[in-house]
Design an enzyme around this catalytic site. Structure first.
Site, short mmCIF file in Angstrom:
data_model
loop_
_atom_site.label_atom_id
_atom_site.label_comp_id
_atom_site.label_asym_id
_atom_site.label_seq_id
_atom_site.Cartn_x
_atom_site.Cartn_y
_atom_site.Cartn_z
CG PHE A 147 -1.56 1.38 1.44
CD1 PHE A 147 -1.19 2.18 2.52
CD2 PHE A 147 -2.49 1.88 0.53
CE1 PHE A 147 -1.77 3.44 2.71
CE2 PHE A 147 -3.07 3.13 0.70
CZ PHE A 147 -2.70 3.91 1.78
CG LEU A 181 -2.73 15.21 21.49
CD1 LEU A 181 -4.08 15.86 21.49
CD2 LEU A 181 -1.98 15.47 22.78
C1 LIG Z 1 -3.70 14.54 2.36
C2 LIG Z 1 -4.28 13.85 3.50
C3 LIG Z 1 -3.64 12.47 3.79
C4 LIG Z 1 -4.31 11.76 5.05
C5 LIG Z 1 -3.70 10.35 5.33
C6 LIG Z 1 -2.27 10.42 5.82
C7 LIG Z 1 -1.72 9.01 6.17
C8 LIG Z 1 -2.28 8.50 7.52
C9 LIG Z 1 -1.71 7.12 7.84
C10 LIG Z 1 -2.28 6.55 9.14
C11 LIG Z 1 -1.73 7.23 10.39
C12 LIG Z 1 -2.20 6.50 11.65
C13 LIG Z 1 -1.66 7.11 12.94
C14 LIG Z 1 -2.06 6.22 14.08
O1 LIG Z 1 -3.21 6.14 14.43
S1 LIG Z 1 -0.83 5.24 14.83
C15 LIG Z 1 -1.76 4.09 15.80
C16 LIG Z 1 -2.25 2.93 14.88
N1 LIG Z 1 -3.19 2.08 15.59
C17 LIG Z 1 -2.84 0.97 16.27
O2 LIG Z 1 -1.69 0.57 16.32
C18 LIG Z 1 -3.99 0.27 17.00
C19 LIG Z 1 -3.85 -1.25 16.99
N2 LIG Z 1 -3.66 -1.76 15.63
C20 LIG Z 1 -4.70 -1.75 14.72
O3 LIG Z 1 -5.82 -1.30 14.96
C21 LIG Z 1 -4.37 -2.29 13.33
O4 LIG Z 1 -3.23 -3.13 13.44
C22 LIG Z 1 -4.08 -1.18 12.31
C23 LIG Z 1 -5.40 -0.43 12.03
C24 LIG Z 1 -3.02 -0.23 12.83
C25 LIG Z 1 -3.59 -1.83 10.99
O5 LIG Z 1 -4.59 -2.75 10.55
P1 LIG Z 1 -4.16 -4.29 10.25
O6 LIG Z 1 -3.10 -4.66 11.21
O7 LIG Z 1 -5.42 -5.09 10.18
O8 LIG Z 1 -3.44 -4.24 8.79
P2 LIG Z 1 -4.18 -4.23 7.38
O9 LIG Z 1 -4.11 -5.60 6.81
O10 LIG Z 1 -5.53 -3.61 7.49
O11 LIG Z 1 -3.26 -3.24 6.53
C26 LIG Z 1 -1.85 -3.47 6.44
C27 LIG Z 1 -1.26 -2.22 5.86
O12 LIG Z 1 -1.45 -1.15 6.82
C28 LIG Z 1 -0.19 -0.59 7.14
N3 LIG Z 1 -0.17 -0.12 8.54
C29 LIG Z 1 -0.13 -0.89 9.65
N4 LIG Z 1 -0.10 -0.11 10.75
C30 LIG Z 1 -0.14 1.18 10.31
C31 LIG Z 1 -0.12 2.46 10.97
N5 LIG Z 1 -0.05 2.56 12.30
N6 LIG Z 1 -0.15 3.59 10.22
C32 LIG Z 1 -0.18 3.50 8.86
N7 LIG Z 1 -0.20 2.32 8.17
C33 LIG Z 1 -0.18 1.19 8.91
C34 LIG Z 1 0.81 -1.73 6.92
O13 LIG Z 1 2.10 -1.18 6.76
C35 LIG Z 1 0.25 -2.35 5.66
O14 LIG Z 1 0.57 -1.56 4.54
P3 LIG Z 1 1.82 -1.98 3.60
O15 LIG Z 1 3.01 -2.08 4.56
O16 LIG Z 1 1.45 -3.32 2.99
O17 LIG Z 1 1.98 -0.86 2.62
C1 LIG Z 2 -0.53 7.82 17.31
N1 LIG Z 2 -0.32 8.52 18.51
C2 LIG Z 2 1.08 8.48 18.90
C3 LIG Z 2 1.15 8.80 20.33
C4 LIG Z 2 0.59 7.59 21.08
N2 LIG Z 2 1.53 7.33 22.11
C5 LIG Z 2 1.42 8.13 23.33
C6 LIG Z 2 2.53 6.36 21.95
N3 LIG Z 2 2.73 5.78 20.74
C7 LIG Z 2 3.69 4.84 20.63
C8 LIG Z 2 4.44 4.47 21.75
F1 LIG Z 2 5.39 3.53 21.67
C9 LIG Z 2 4.17 5.12 22.97
N4 LIG Z 2 4.83 4.83 24.09
C10 LIG Z 2 4.75 5.54 25.33
C11 LIG Z 2 5.83 4.55 25.86
C12 LIG Z 2 5.19 3.69 26.91
O1 LIG Z 2 4.59 4.22 27.84
N5 LIG Z 2 5.31 2.35 26.76
C13 LIG Z 2 4.70 1.43 27.73
C14 LIG Z 2 3.23 1.55 27.56
C15 LIG Z 2 2.33 1.83 28.54
N6 LIG Z 2 1.10 1.84 28.00
C16 LIG Z 2 1.22 1.59 26.68
C17 LIG Z 2 0.23 1.52 25.70
C18 LIG Z 2 0.65 1.31 24.39
C19 LIG Z 2 2.01 1.18 24.09
C20 LIG Z 2 2.97 1.22 25.09
N7 LIG Z 2 2.55 1.42 26.38
C21 LIG Z 2 5.86 3.93 24.46
N8 LIG Z 2 3.22 6.05 23.07
#
Ligand SMILES: CCCCCCCCCCCCCC(=O)SCCNC(=O)CCNC(=O)[C@H](O)C(C)(C)COP(=O)(O)OP(=O)(O)OC[C@H]1O[C@@H](n2cnc3c(N)ncnc32)[C@H](O)[C@@H]1OP(=O)(O)O
Ligand SMILES: CNCCCN(C)c1ncc(F)c(N2CC(C(=O)NCc3cnc4ccccn34)C2)n1
Length: 409
Positions: free
Chosen positions: A25, A409
């Site tokens: 992607f 955040l």
């Molecule tokens: C002009 C405006 C533009 C606006 C958009 C700007 C971009 C915004 C981008 C988003 C900013 C987010 C900021 C935050 O919120 S960072 C926090 C992200 N959330 C979590 O970590 C919560 C727990 N995890 C999940 O909910 C899922 O694992 C997520 C939803 C993360 C992936 O779902 P899943 O695990 O079921 O995977 P898939 O099969 O659907 O899809 C796999 C594809 O997705 C790519 N992937 C995995 N993780 C991320 C990630 N954190 N950012 C971007 N891409 C990510 C991965 O490389 C692969 O693509 P590719 O490697 O094959 O290419």
């Molecule tokens: C997409 N928004 C980015 C900011 C979200 N933020 C705050 C965040 N993004 C990635 C990290 F790596 C992180 N860390 C804080 C550190 C930490 O406290 N690690 C132990 C721990 C305690 N609770 C949790 C929950 C999730 C992951 C680690 N945890 C590592 N913070």
């Protein structure tokens, strides 16, 4: 010690692997590509030019048949509760699945409704049959300066797919849909952070943690008792005075918005990437909100000049399997400016008030000038790296954390 260096080598290997990994992607997106690393001929700035609004796809991307798009109105208490619950059960966990972020409903309302926000950018996915919310992604508008250019961007966050729907390529659909809705508002760039390595970070920052309640942190496995350390010695090591040391240190109030804005704008102008905050932004992002964001300033007792500012936001973590505790109360350093008080003393006062407010840990990234106080104030390096990204905007060079003036955040 030996373990830490092995861990950092493991990190390096993991990162190098992800550089060689295919990104089916992300290789299709206007972001810095790994293959372009080191190509100094590529110009700084937008990667793709804007298209006319009539050319932006008018209809939402296609979801798998069982699901439907659902714009989430976080003003509505029931909807806010659904978003809260989806994230509380399915959002970011640490690598050992011991903790999960537990953003509160009030925190989500705060971060999703800054000046000029678009409800359409609070994007949910529901199961058609029972309307269950199973995925989410958000954007909020921000003015971000990159170098000498202030760019209107979307800050994208809270990307979340329910644990039962993972690895079905839903995330790319969510990302394309938020991109389409941002394009509809004539915005072409975005900023985001993630704990995972994607094409291509503009900066990679390290988290540092300052224990405030070491006994609880050790009991829940957040920290370990140091070698040759007893629990009582550890508690003594992290002990803090009951009150801030700086004369004139007080809560920020509405009347302080103009002075804090001036202080912040001047300070943030030093960094290569930073938000371009006006008084409306400062009012929203930095006025204290209980259990969401705290902000303090130093008003010089005689001149009444506002000389320093510090702030932290509240992001608790659920403790996933501990018999005694269910919640880790964490403060995250937000924006801090020290012009008269030493930054070390100002941040120590922030630790003191956080301890008084019963926080268990105070987290800080090594961004801005944070490195200057981390070790002296007894922060320890964390295991989490936070990678910063820009969408459709290339920087000539990746930034050192100290060149970054942006906290998401
Ligand atoms: C002009 C405006 C533009 C606006 C958009 C700007 C971009 C915004 C981008 C988003 C900013 C987010 C900021 C935050 O919120 S960072 C926090 C992200 N959330 C979590 O970590 C919560 C727990 N995890 C999940 O909910 C899922 O694992 C997520 C939803 C993360 C992936 O779902 P899943 O695990 O079921 O995977 P898939 O099969 O659907 O899809 C796999 C594809 O997705 C790519 N992937 C995995 N993780 C991320 C990630 N954190 N950012 C971007 N891409 C990510 C991965 O490389 C692969 O693509 P590719 O490697 O094959 O290419
Ligand atoms: C997409 N928004 C980015 C900011 C979200 N933020 C705050 C965040 N993004 C990635 C990290 F790596 C992180 N860390 C804080 C550190 C930490 O406290 N690690 C132990 C721990 C305690 N609770 C949790 C929950 C999730 C992951 C680690 N945890 C590592 N913070």
């Amino acid at each position: 010690d030996g373990a830490a260096s092995i861990e950092s080598i493991a990190h390096k290997i993991q990162e190098s692997l992800s550089v060689s990994k295919r990104h089916r992607f992300w290789e299709t997106q206007p972001v810095g590509q790994f293959k372009d690393l080191g190509d100094a001929s590529l110009p700084e700035g937008p990667i793709e030019q804007p298209i006319t609004l009539s050319e932006v796809r008018p209809d939402p991307y296609t979801l798998p048949a069982l699901y439907e798009w659902s714009t989430c109105d976080v003003d509505n208490d029931a909807t806010a509760a659904e978003v809260y619950t989806l994230l509380a059960n399915n959002y970011v966990e640490d690598d050992d699945n011991m903790f999960r972020f537990n953003y509160s409903k009030e925190f989500l309302r705060w971060t999703l409704r800054p000046p000029g926000y678009f409800k359409a950018w609070h994007i949910g996915v529901r199961v058609k049959a029972n309307k269950k919310l199973v995925a989410f992604i958000t954007g909020v508008p921000a003015r971000i300066r990159a170098g000498n250019e202030v760019v209107r961007m979307a800050e994208v966050n809270f990307l979340c797919v329910h644990k039962k729907l993972r690895s079905k390529r839903l995330a790319p659909v969510l990302i394309k849909e938020v991109t389409r809705r941002v394009h509809r508002e004539d915005m072409w760039q975005a900023a985001y952070t993630a704990g995972v390595v994607l094409p291509t970070p503009i900066a990679t920052c390290q988290y540092w943690h300052r224990s405030l309640n070491p006994k609880k942190l050790i009991d829940v496995g957040f920290s370990r008792l140091g070698a040759r350390m007893t629990m009582s010695r550890t508690i003594r090591l992290y002990k803090l005075p009951p009150l801030p040391a700086t004369p004139g240190f007080r809560n920020m109030e509405f009347r302080d918005v103009p002075a804090v804005t001036a202080l912040l704008r001047d300070y943030l102008s030093r960094f290569v990437v930073a938000p371009d905050l006006d008084e409306k932004d400062v009012e929203h992002w930095l006025l204290p909100r209980e259990d969401v964001v705290d902000s303090f300033l130093v008003e010089s007792p005689d001149s009444h000049e506002i000389t320093d500012f510090c702030s932290f936001y509240t992001l608790p973590s659920l403790i996933l399997n501990n018999a005694t505790y269910s919640n880790l109360k964490a403060a995250y350093s937000f924006y801090n400016v020290a012009t008269k008080t030493p930054l070390l003393q100002l941040m120590n006062d922030a630790l003191i008030v956080a301890k008084q407010k019963d926080y268990d840990v105070f987290n800080a990234l090594d961004v801005m000038e944070n490195e200057s106080f981390l070790k002296d104030l007894k922060f320890g390096p964390g295991d989490g790296m936070l990678h910063y990204y820009l969408y459709n905007y290339r920087l000539k060079h990746a930034l050192k954390p100290s060149e970054l003036g942006l906290v998401l955040l």
